[in-house]
Every structure is written in structure tokens, then in C-alpha cells.
Scaffold this active site. Structure first.
Site, PDB file in Angstrom:
ATOM      1  N   ASN A  12       0.868  -1.187   0.000  1.00 24.25           N
ATOM      2  CA  ASN A  12       0.000   0.000   0.000  1.00 24.25           C
ATOM      3  C   ASN A  12       0.902   1.234   0.000  1.00 24.25           C
ATOM      4  O   ASN A  12       1.544   1.532   1.001  1.00 24.25           O
ATOM      5  CB  ASN A  12      -0.879  -0.047   1.256  1.00 24.25           C
ATOM      6  CG  ASN A  12      -1.690   1.221   1.445  1.00 24.25           C
ATOM      7  OD1 ASN A  12      -1.845   2.025   0.516  1.00 24.25           O
ATOM      8  ND2 ASN A  12      -2.216   1.407   2.654  1.00 24.25           N
ATOM      9  N   TRP A  13       0.928   1.937  -1.124  1.00 28.62           N
ATOM     10  CA  TRP A  13       1.841   3.079  -1.261  1.00 28.62           C
ATOM     11  C   TRP A  13       1.281   4.351  -0.631  1.00 28.62           C
ATOM     12  O   TRP A  13       1.965   5.374  -0.602  1.00 28.62           O
ATOM     13  CB  TRP A  13       2.160   3.314  -2.743  1.00 28.62           C
ATOM     14  CG  TRP A  13       2.841   2.155  -3.417  1.00 28.62           C
ATOM     15  CD1 TRP A  13       3.385   1.044  -2.809  1.00 28.62           C
ATOM     16  CD2 TRP A  13       3.049   1.963  -4.831  1.00 28.62           C
ATOM     17  NE1 TRP A  13       3.921   0.197  -3.748  1.00 28.62           N
ATOM     18  CE2 TRP A  13       3.727   0.731  -5.006  1.00 28.62           C
ATOM     19  CE3 TRP A  13       2.735   2.717  -5.962  1.00 28.62           C
ATOM     20  CZ2 TRP A  13       4.097   0.246  -6.260  1.00 28.62           C
ATOM     21  CZ3 TRP A  13       3.093   2.235  -7.215  1.00 28.62           C
ATOM     22  CH2 TRP A  13       3.766   1.010  -7.361  1.00 28.62           C
ATOM     23  N   LYS A  14       0.050   4.305  -0.222  1.00 28.64           N
ATOM     24  CA  LYS A  14      -0.611   5.481   0.399  1.00 28.64           C
ATOM     25  C   LYS A  14      -0.423   6.710  -0.494  1.00 28.64           C
ATOM     26  O   LYS A  14      -0.392   6.586  -1.716  1.00 28.64           O
ATOM     27  CB  LYS A  14      -0.079   5.704   1.814  1.00 28.64           C
ATOM     28  CG  LYS A  14      -0.073   4.421   2.649  1.00 28.64           C
ATOM     29  CD  LYS A  14       0.126   4.655   4.103  1.00 28.64           C
ATOM     30  CE  LYS A  14       0.274   3.318   4.824  1.00 28.64           C
ATOM     31  NZ  LYS A  14       0.157   3.419   6.248  1.00 28.64           N
ATOM     32  N   HIS A  97      -9.486   0.845   5.373  1.00 30.29           N
ATOM     33  CA  HIS A  97      -8.121   0.956   5.917  1.00 30.29           C
ATOM     34  C   HIS A  97      -8.174   1.883   7.129  1.00 30.29           C
ATOM     35  O   HIS A  97      -8.954   2.838   7.169  1.00 30.29           O
ATOM     36  CB  HIS A  97      -7.171   1.517   4.852  1.00 30.29           C
ATOM     37  CG  HIS A  97      -5.744   1.530   5.311  1.00 30.29           C
ATOM     38  ND1 HIS A  97      -5.236   2.528   6.117  1.00 30.29           N
ATOM     39  CD2 HIS A  97      -4.733   0.651   5.105  1.00 30.29           C
ATOM     40  CE1 HIS A  97      -3.959   2.253   6.376  1.00 30.29           C
ATOM     41  NE2 HIS A  97      -3.630   1.115   5.776  1.00 30.29           N
ATOM     42  N   GLU A  99      -6.510   4.292   8.136  1.00 28.48           N
ATOM     43  CA  GLU A  99      -6.405   5.743   7.902  1.00 28.48           C
ATOM     44  C   GLU A  99      -7.704   6.302   7.337  1.00 28.48           C
ATOM     45  O   GLU A  99      -8.058   7.453   7.600  1.00 28.48           O
ATOM     46  CB  GLU A  99      -5.196   6.030   6.992  1.00 28.48           C
ATOM     47  CG  GLU A  99      -3.892   5.882   7.765  1.00 28.48           C
ATOM     48  CD  GLU A  99      -2.748   5.272   6.974  1.00 28.48           C
ATOM     49  OE1 GLU A  99      -2.768   5.331   5.734  1.00 28.48           O
ATOM     50  OE2 GLU A  99      -1.830   4.715   7.614  1.00 28.48           O
ATOM     51  N   GLU A 168      -5.219  -5.305  10.852  1.00 32.58           N
ATOM     52  CA  GLU A 168      -4.207  -4.269  10.980  1.00 32.58           C
ATOM     53  C   GLU A 168      -4.452  -3.476  12.260  1.00 32.58           C
ATOM     54  O   GLU A 168      -5.250  -2.530  12.258  1.00 32.58           O
ATOM     55  CB  GLU A 168      -4.273  -3.309   9.795  1.00 32.58           C
ATOM     56  CG  GLU A 168      -3.981  -3.950   8.471  1.00 32.58           C
ATOM     57  CD  GLU A 168      -3.458  -2.924   7.474  1.00 32.58           C
ATOM     58  OE1 GLU A 168      -2.312  -3.060   7.051  1.00 32.58           O
ATOM     59  OE2 GLU A 168      -4.178  -1.956   7.183  1.00 32.58           O
ATOM     60  N   GLY A 174       2.562   1.907  10.763  1.00 31.20           N
ATOM     61  CA  GLY A 174       3.507   3.012  10.629  1.00 31.20           C
ATOM     62  C   GLY A 174       4.250   3.355  11.909  1.00 31.20           C
ATOM     63  O   GLY A 174       4.959   4.359  11.956  1.00 31.20           O
ATOM     64  N   SER A 213       3.586  -2.465  10.375  1.00 29.21           N
ATOM     65  CA  SER A 213       5.038  -2.470  10.568  1.00 29.21           C
ATOM     66  C   SER A 213       5.699  -3.787  10.152  1.00 29.21           C
ATOM     67  O   SER A 213       6.656  -4.243  10.787  1.00 29.21           O
ATOM     68  CB  SER A 213       5.393  -2.104  12.022  1.00 29.21           C
ATOM     69  OG  SER A 213       4.972  -0.780  12.306  1.00 29.21           O
ATOM     70  N   GLY A 234       2.851  -1.192   4.327  1.00 29.31           N
ATOM     71  CA  GLY A 234       2.859   0.218   3.981  1.00 29.31           C
ATOM     72  C   GLY A 234       4.280   0.714   3.760  1.00 29.31           C
ATOM     73  O   GLY A 234       4.838   0.617   2.658  1.00 29.31           O
ATOM     74  N   GLY A 235       4.899   1.227   4.812  1.00 30.25           N
ATOM     75  CA  GLY A 235       6.205   1.879   4.704  1.00 30.25           C
ATOM     76  C   GLY A 235       7.245   1.065   3.963  1.00 30.25           C
ATOM     77  O   GLY A 235       7.925   1.582   3.055  1.00 30.25           O
TER      78      GLY A 235
HETATM   79  C1  PEP Z   1      -0.678  -0.108   6.031  1.00 31.36           C
HETATM   80  O1  PEP Z   1      -0.668   1.019   5.567  1.00 31.36           O
HETATM   81  O2  PEP Z   1      -1.620  -0.846   5.768  1.00 31.36           O
HETATM   82  C2  PEP Z   1       0.437  -0.525   6.866  1.00 31.36           C
HETATM   83  C3  PEP Z   1       0.358  -1.696   7.399  1.00 31.36           C
HETATM   84  O3  PEP Z   1       1.475   0.343   7.020  1.00 31.36           O
HETATM   85  P1  PEP Z   1       2.925   0.004   7.678  1.00 31.36           P
HETATM   86  O4  PEP Z   1       3.412  -1.247   7.033  1.00 31.36           O
HETATM   87  O5  PEP Z   1       3.762   1.190   7.353  1.00 31.36           O
HETATM   88  O6  PEP Z   1       2.700  -0.173   9.139  1.00 31.36           O
END
Ligand code: PEP
Length: 246
Positions: A12-14, A97, A99, A168, A174, A213, A234-235
Site C-alpha cells: 500500500n503506497w498510500k 483501511h 487511515e 491491521e 507506521g 510495521s 505500507g512503509g
Molecule cells: C498499512 O498502511 O496498511 C500498513 C500496514 O502500514 P505500515 O506497514 O507502514 O505499518
């Protein structure tokens, strides 16, 4: 991880990346996935979807949207419909999600309606659920994630509707503080058991991803958990080397 369910590794590049970076990341994902046995999907920002769709064509990497609207069309400035995502080449869309829930205020009701739109458009929804740190501290994790699951699953039209679930924990996203494999195992077990209450066959086949994470150092520990069928990342998905390694 089950041998019956093909793991899905989703990036997920957000709201990250220029068009050039999105192309670089997509090309790297195509290369990394070429020799992989698991499924791979990337979720670019909406403006880059069409460009990335071209790069992914004929590859093993699927395209996904980060969110879709709860309505099919109309006066919803800034929103993107599920049908638009489908027409752009998406297979998946994230619904709820954390966010979207916590920054943009999407309610269980809205997430459910967006999941219904995804299904109508022929997309495969990835229903994201997860508790906040306060909810976990109050012992409410199970109640919260099952409520979110029920609210989403209520919009399935039948046994053949596709569904992926992503657990999640909000506090793990994050933050660099991933859940422990034991915490993931417990939550994934609750989710699969809840699905089994209404559809034993779906429970057996549904992929439940862990997100929060995840990185190349810890992903192996999650994938060892029998009820974890992949990861939503994500990251670490913004680094082609890390994403490729995972
Ligand atoms: C996400 O955005 O779904 C996520 C899990 O982010 P991260 O891996 O950065 O925690």
C-alpha cells in the site's frame, strides 16, 4: 500460513511517490514477483493507477485501489468510484483501511457500503479491521474487530462473492511496533472463527493478511502463523529492495 491458501503480499503506497517513482516501484514489483509462488499486489495513489496498470500488464502483480466511494456516482467531489477503479484495471480495493476510518472518519456503515460498491463493480474487497491501542488496553480487541468484520460481511451478496480480510492493529501501522506473532495468531483465529459461523467453506478459503510495521526482518515470523495468509505492507513497500525481498 496454510498450504491451501496462496499467500498475498500487498504493498500500500498510500499518498507517496511521484509518477516516476511509482513506475520504478511497479517495475521492481514485477521483477520480484516473476519468480515468486505467492500472489503480489500493489496499491498506488489513484492518479498513477492507469500508468502502473500498463506496467503490470501481463505480469503476476495485481493492481488495487486504496479506497472507493460508498456510492456508485454523483456529487462526491474528490471521491473515486469502484467502477472507475475496475475500469482502470484494478482487481482489488482496500475497504476501511485504518487511515480511512480514523483520519477520514469512515464509519462501519460507510465501509460496508463501499465494500458493496466494490462487489458490484467486480472488484475483490480487502476488508481492513483493527483496534486502537486504547481499545486493546481496555480488552476490547475481539469485540472491535469482529464488529468491523460483521459490518463489512453483511454486504456480501452470496457465497461466491470474493473477500480478503486484513487484520491491521491501528497502533502497529507506521509505528515500527508490529504486533507479536502470538497477537496476530489470536486475532486471525477470532476472525476466521467468525467467518466460519456463517460460512465454513469461506472460512477455510478466505485469506487473512496481517498488516502493521511488517518488514523483511519480521515477515517470516508472521507467515509461520497458520491463520496468517500474507501481509499488507505500507512503509516497507516504498523500498523496492525491501518489498522485493518480502
Ligand atoms: C498499512 O498502511 O496498511 C500498513 C500496514 O502500514 P505500515 O506497514 O507502514 O505499518
Amino acid at each position: 500460513m496454510s498450504t491451501e491458501r496462496t499467500p498475498l503480499i500487498a504493498g500500500n503506497w498510500k499518498m507517496n511517490g511521484s509518477r516516476a517513482e511509482a513506475c520504478t516501484w511497479a517495475e521492481a514489483a514485477v521483477q520480484a514477483a516473476a519468480g515468486a509462488s505467492n500472489d503480489v499486489a500493489v496499491f498506488p495513489s489513484h492518479p498513477w493507477l492507469a500508468k502502473v496498470a500498463g506496467i503490470l500488464a501481463e505480469s503476476r502483480v495485481d493492481l488495487g485501489g486504496q479506497a472507493c466511494a460508498a456510492e456508485p456516482k454523483g456529487a462526491f467531489t474528490g471521491a473515486v468510484s469502484a467502477a472507475m477503479l475496475a475500469e482502470t484495471g484494478c482487481r482489488f480495493v482496500l475497504c476501511g483501511h485504518s487511515e480511512r476510518r480514523h483520519v477520514f472518519g469512515e464509519t462501519d456503515e460507510y465501509v460496508g457500503a463501499s465494500l458493496a460498491q466494490a462487489l458490484e463493480a467486480g472488484l475483490e474487497p480487502i476488508l481492513c479491521v483493527g483496534e486502537t491501542s486504547e481499545e486493546r488496553a481496555a480488552g476490547r480487541t475481539q469485540e472491535v474487530i469482529l464488529r468491523q468484520l460483521d459490518a463489512g460481511m453483511a454486504h456480501l451478496r452470496g457465497a461466491s462473492d470474493p473477500l480478503v480480510i486484513a487484520y491491521e492493529p491501528v497502533w502497529a501501522i507506521g509505528s515500527g511496533q508490529a504486533a507479536s506473532p502470538a497477537e496476530a495468531a489470536e486475532a486471525h483465529g477470532w476472525l476466521r472463527a467468525r467467518v466460519a459461523e456463517t460460512d465454513a467453506e469461506r472460512a477455510e478459503g478466505v485469506r487473512i493478511l496481517y498488516g502493521g510495521s511488517v518488514n523483511p526482518d519480521n515477515i517470516g515470523r508472521f507467515l509461520e502463523v497458520p491463520d496468517v495468509d500474507g501481509a499488507l505492507i505500507g512503509g516497507a513497500a516504498l523500498d523496492p529492495n525491501k518489498f522485493g525481498a518480502m
